[in-house]
Design a protein around this motif. Structure first.
Motif, short mmCIF file in Angstrom:
data_model
loop_
_atom_site.label_atom_id
_atom_site.label_comp_id
_atom_site.label_asym_id
_atom_site.label_seq_id
_atom_site.Cartn_x
_atom_site.Cartn_y
_atom_site.Cartn_z
N SER A 7 -11.59 -5.06 10.15
CA SER A 7 -11.89 -3.64 9.97
C SER A 7 -13.02 -3.49 8.96
O SER A 7 -13.29 -4.38 8.16
CB SER A 7 -10.65 -2.91 9.47
OG SER A 7 -9.63 -3.03 10.41
N THR A 8 -13.63 -2.32 8.99
CA THR A 8 -14.72 -2.07 8.05
C THR A 8 -14.13 -1.80 6.66
O THR A 8 -12.93 -1.57 6.50
CB THR A 8 -15.53 -0.83 8.45
OG1 THR A 8 -14.68 0.31 8.41
CG2 THR A 8 -16.11 -0.98 9.85
N ARG A 50 -9.48 3.44 3.70
CA ARG A 50 -8.85 4.65 4.21
C ARG A 50 -7.37 4.41 4.53
O ARG A 50 -6.53 5.28 4.35
CB ARG A 50 -9.56 5.16 5.46
CG ARG A 50 -8.99 6.51 5.94
CD ARG A 50 -9.65 6.99 7.18
NE ARG A 50 -9.61 5.97 8.19
CZ ARG A 50 -10.42 5.94 9.24
NH1 ARG A 50 -11.34 6.87 9.39
NH2 ARG A 50 -10.33 4.97 10.12
N LEU A 51 -7.07 3.23 5.00
CA LEU A 51 -5.68 2.90 5.27
C LEU A 51 -4.85 3.04 3.99
O LEU A 51 -3.76 3.61 4.00
CB LEU A 51 -5.59 1.47 5.80
CG LEU A 51 -4.22 1.04 6.28
CD1 LEU A 51 -3.89 1.72 7.59
CD2 LEU A 51 -4.15 -0.46 6.43
N ALA A 52 -5.41 2.53 2.90
CA ALA A 52 -4.71 2.64 1.61
C ALA A 52 -4.59 4.11 1.21
O ALA A 52 -3.52 4.56 0.78
CB ALA A 52 -5.47 1.85 0.55
N PHE A 89 -14.66 0.82 4.97
CA PHE A 89 -14.15 2.19 4.97
C PHE A 89 -12.75 2.25 5.57
O PHE A 89 -11.85 2.90 5.02
CB PHE A 89 -15.11 3.10 5.76
CG PHE A 89 -14.83 4.57 5.57
CD1 PHE A 89 -15.42 5.26 4.53
CD2 PHE A 89 -13.97 5.25 6.42
CE1 PHE A 89 -15.16 6.61 4.33
CE2 PHE A 89 -13.71 6.61 6.24
CZ PHE A 89 -14.31 7.28 5.18
N GLU A 90 -12.54 1.58 6.68
CA GLU A 90 -11.23 1.61 7.34
C GLU A 90 -10.15 0.99 6.47
O GLU A 90 -9.03 1.49 6.40
CB GLU A 90 -11.30 0.88 8.68
CG GLU A 90 -12.03 1.64 9.74
CD GLU A 90 -12.44 0.76 10.92
OE1 GLU A 90 -12.80 1.32 11.94
OE2 GLU A 90 -12.40 -0.47 10.78
N PHE A 137 -7.81 -6.33 5.62
CA PHE A 137 -7.79 -6.41 7.07
C PHE A 137 -9.19 -6.80 7.54
O PHE A 137 -10.11 -5.99 7.56
CB PHE A 137 -7.31 -5.08 7.66
CG PHE A 137 -5.90 -4.79 7.25
CD1 PHE A 137 -4.83 -5.35 7.94
CD2 PHE A 137 -5.63 -3.99 6.15
CE1 PHE A 137 -3.52 -5.12 7.54
CE2 PHE A 137 -4.33 -3.76 5.74
CZ PHE A 137 -3.27 -4.32 6.45
N ILE A 193 -17.92 -4.78 8.44
CA ILE A 193 -16.63 -5.41 8.73
C ILE A 193 -16.32 -6.40 7.60
O ILE A 193 -17.18 -7.19 7.20
CB ILE A 193 -16.72 -6.20 10.06
CG1 ILE A 193 -17.16 -5.28 11.20
CG2 ILE A 193 -15.40 -6.90 10.36
CD1 ILE A 193 -16.09 -4.52 11.88
N PRO A 240 -12.80 -4.03 15.23
CA PRO A 240 -11.59 -4.19 14.44
C PRO A 240 -10.35 -3.90 15.26
O PRO A 240 -10.28 -2.86 15.91
CB PRO A 240 -11.75 -3.14 13.35
CG PRO A 240 -12.69 -2.15 13.92
CD PRO A 240 -13.58 -2.87 14.85
N SER A 258 -19.99 0.30 3.13
CA SER A 258 -18.96 1.11 3.78
C SER A 258 -18.68 0.76 5.24
O SER A 258 -17.54 0.67 5.66
CB SER A 258 -19.36 2.58 3.71
OG SER A 258 -18.36 3.30 3.10
N GLY A 259 -19.77 0.56 5.99
CA GLY A 259 -19.61 0.35 7.42
C GLY A 259 -19.50 -1.12 7.82
O GLY A 259 -19.45 -1.43 9.00
N ARG A 284 -9.37 9.69 11.70
CA ARG A 284 -10.67 10.04 11.09
C ARG A 284 -10.67 11.45 10.49
O ARG A 284 -11.49 11.76 9.64
CB ARG A 284 -11.76 9.99 12.15
CG ARG A 284 -12.38 8.64 12.35
CD ARG A 284 -13.58 8.78 13.27
NE ARG A 284 -13.17 9.26 14.58
CZ ARG A 284 -13.25 8.52 15.68
NH1 ARG A 284 -13.73 7.31 15.62
NH2 ARG A 284 -12.87 8.99 16.83
N LEU A 290 0.84 -1.21 0.00
CA LEU A 290 0.00 0.00 0.00
C LEU A 290 0.87 1.26 0.00
O LEU A 290 0.38 2.36 -0.23
CB LEU A 290 -0.92 0.03 1.22
CG LEU A 290 -2.07 -0.98 1.23
CD1 LEU A 290 -2.88 -0.86 2.50
CD2 LEU A 290 -2.97 -0.78 0.01
#
Lengths: 366, 252
Positions: free
Chosen positions: B95-96, B102-104, B98-99, B92, B145, A353, B142-143, B120, A206
């Motif tokens: 994680s959701t 967002r990490l990417a 979205f998460e 992951f 998991i 998470p 989006s939300g 956030r 990433l």
């Protein structure tokens, strides 16, 4: 953030904090000093957990950073007066950071069991450096006759000889450290660190510079360990090579695991529990170490997620997903639900998470 | 002819005595999907790993545009514009959606390692997260998991994560593996849209998907390129027919 004081975990945390602030005003001096010592161990455990729990890197040389900072205070303390904290603390932390940068740069090239071995070796090197050379008084250690002074324009602000003042300063440092760790865990840095822990290859693809990320975490963690070591040396007025040994590193690791390494405050709970347990057993039994071992084994079996799991049993569930000890570290999930208005899966409220919420591991074990 | 986004020049990779990839050259053009096919063990995944930097080359060069990126680490290549997905889903799970995305996005938002402020509150990352999620059709999820989504949706999520890194070239390693018919059709439509403005390398076993998507085709066997060109050219190439395509043609 719509956290409110009415949330049970926050309320409980607030009560604990008030109790801790009040403690030196009613408890006998012995217990005030004992609690100071426990909080410093808690700070050390907190620092270790940044790399172990959130970085997935099991370091066995954190006692070396702890002891090194203690020695740095010793070196800077004149025989007839206390060292100035304004100078001696930053110097101690910078030396620790420099040493951690070297150790981290070399050891973070390894993974898993090899990382444990390399950090252990570096820790022992530092131990023998102080043990076998005359620099810090060899195996006899070094006395610090006067506690560091906190003064401004010649006026003493906090008198560390007063065990109540010392206690309160340590408490404040511990609270700030916990706040710092919480901020880090939720920051972009913390998320990247946890992503690298969960899947290093993916984190790299990433675009995250995983090595640099881990080195930063390692150095920061070492500096917090150093802060605890500095105060510890000041409290006992004495530093010895044992402060740097692997025995202490391993004990702190036990505190982290005992308290719950996936939570922010778990390590502090673990430190208090282990030190408290020792204190109680010591006074009651001759073979207390044996009994301590049995209790720890029992706890690991009963609470695989650590002592922080207990908070879930005590505290009622409030609205939304709940993390045991650290309510502020709630999963982002809840916020998404609020932001995006979609929380289609009823299960999502139950599983948190690990990248954002600390306690998921504990939950999964349940 | 459109611009070359990524090219491999004489790539080699040896594992001990085994030549997993030997002397492979290919170009990935803008607005095109370049598919690489071949039997198991042909070296296709190794090729992707060499292009992404996951494993170092034994010889040859990788060029991103005009820039030689052969010696760059995978994270540096990702920052330069090479995005990839993995054969085995690597999202992951706890994680959701979205998460994950967002990490990417965070890695490319300019302050990937900032220690201050909640993750956030990175508005730039949040915006590109939303964009990548909607481009892959996961807005509704989006939300959710990641663990609780279907396999197909998890693969979509992986693509969304790649998109959030704002890639110029996308390397897809068997994106259709393990998918049902309906899921596969949705994924094919998604992959077709990916090439817009970018270059795509597709390694895939599903021949229907490959011939539906590919603008250009390279066939590998035993670590070497045995044919390369337009799908029609490759389809009628005698060496390919005997080596690989025959049975699939019949099956199709």
């Amino acid at each position: 953030m719509n956290r409110s004081l009415t949330q049970p975990t926050n309320l409980a945390l607030g009560l604990v904090l008030i109790l801790l602030i009040a403690l030196p005003f009613f408890a006998p001096n012995y217990y005030v000093q004992f609690a100071s010592k426990a909080m410093l161990m808690g700070m050390l455990a907190l620092s270790l957990n940044l790399v172990v729990g959130f970085g997935g890197l099991v370091s066995l040389c954190h006692a070396a950073f702890f002891g090194l900072a203690g020695y740095m205070l010793g070196f800077q303390s004149p025989e007839s007066a206390g060292a100035s904290l304004w100078l001696s603390l930053p110097v101690a932390l910078l030396v620790v950071a420099a040493v951690a940068a070297v150790i981290g740069t070399l050891s973070l090239r390894t993974r898993g069991i090899y990382f444990i071995m390399v950090t252990l070796a570096f820790g022992e090197m530092l131990f023998y450096f102080f043990h076998d050379t005359k620099i810090g008084g060899g195996s006899d250690g070094l006395y610090i006759y006067f506690k560091p002074e906190i003064a401004l324009f010649g006026q003493t602000l906090i008198d560390l000889d007063n065990s109540r003042s010392f206690y309160l300063l340590v408490l404040a440092s511990l609270v700030m450290t916990a706040g710092l760790i919480r901020g880090l865990v939720n920051s972009p840095f913390g998320h990247a660190l946890q992503a690298a822990r969960d899947n290093e290859r993916r984190a790299l693809s990433l675009g995250f510079p995983v090595f640099r990320l881990r080195l930063m975490a390692f150095i920061l963690s070492a500096m917090i360990a150093g802060l605890a070591g500095y105060f510890s040396a000041a409290q006992f007025g004495f530093v010895a090579p044992q402060m740097l040994g692997w025995h202490l590193s391993a004990t702190v690791l036990v505190m982290v695991v005992l308290g719950g390494m996936s939570s922010i405050l778990g390590p502090i709970v673990g430190a208090f529990a282990l030190i408290g347990l020792e204190e109680v057993l010591k006074s009651a039994f001759e073979h207390w170490k044996l009994i301590k071992g049995l209790i720890i084994i029992a706890l690991v079996f009963a609470l695989p997620g650590g002592l922080q799991q207990l908070t879930r049993l005590v505290l009622p569930k409030s609205e939304g997903p709940h993390t045991g000890k650290d309510s502020d570290n709630q999963p982002v999930e809840a916020d998404h639900a609020a932001n995006l208005g979609s929380l289609s899966d009823p299960m999502t409220g139950l599983i948190q998470p690990p990248m954002t919420s600390a306690n998921a591991k504990g939950l999964q074990h349940v | 002819m459109s611009e070359i986004m990524l090219s491999a020049k004489g790539l080699q990779r040896r594992f001990g005595g085994l030549k997993a990839v030997s002397d492979v050259s290919l170009d990935i053009f803008q607005n095109e999907i370049h598919a690489v096919i071949g039997p198991n063990g042909a070296g296709k995944s190794t090729l992707i790993n060499l292009l992404s930097g996951d494993i170092p080359v034994s010889g040859g060069k990788v060029l991103l545009g005009a820039r030689d990126i052969t010696d760059l680490a995978p994270n540096t290549r990702a920052m330069a514009g090479v995005g990839r997905s993995y054969q085995k889903t690597t999202i992951f799970m706890d994680s959701t959606v979205f998460e994950n995305v967002r990490l990417a996005a965070q890695a490319h938002s300019g302050h990937a390692l900032r220690m201050l402020g909640h993750v956030r509150n990175d508005t730039a990352a949040n915006a590109s997260t939303q964009a990548a999620i909607s481009e892959t059709g996961l807005t509704e999820r989006s939300g959710t998991i990641a663990r609780f989504m279907s396999h197909g949706e998890q693969r979509q999520l992986e693509i969304a994560m790649v998109l959030a890194t704002n890639p110029r070239v996308i390397l897809l390693d068997e994106p259709l593996a393990g998918m049902g018919q309906a899921e596969a059709l949705r994924m094919i439509a998604l992959i077709r849209a990916l090439k817009q403005g970018r270059g795509v390398l597709l390694v895939e076993h599903d021949m229907d998907a490959v011939f539906a998507l590919a603008d250009r085709l390279t066939v590998m066997a035993d670590g070497q390129v045995i044919a390369s060109g337009s799908p029609d050219h490759v389809r009628n190439h005698p060496a390919v027919r005997t080596a690989y395509l025959g049975e699939h043609e019949v099956a199709a």
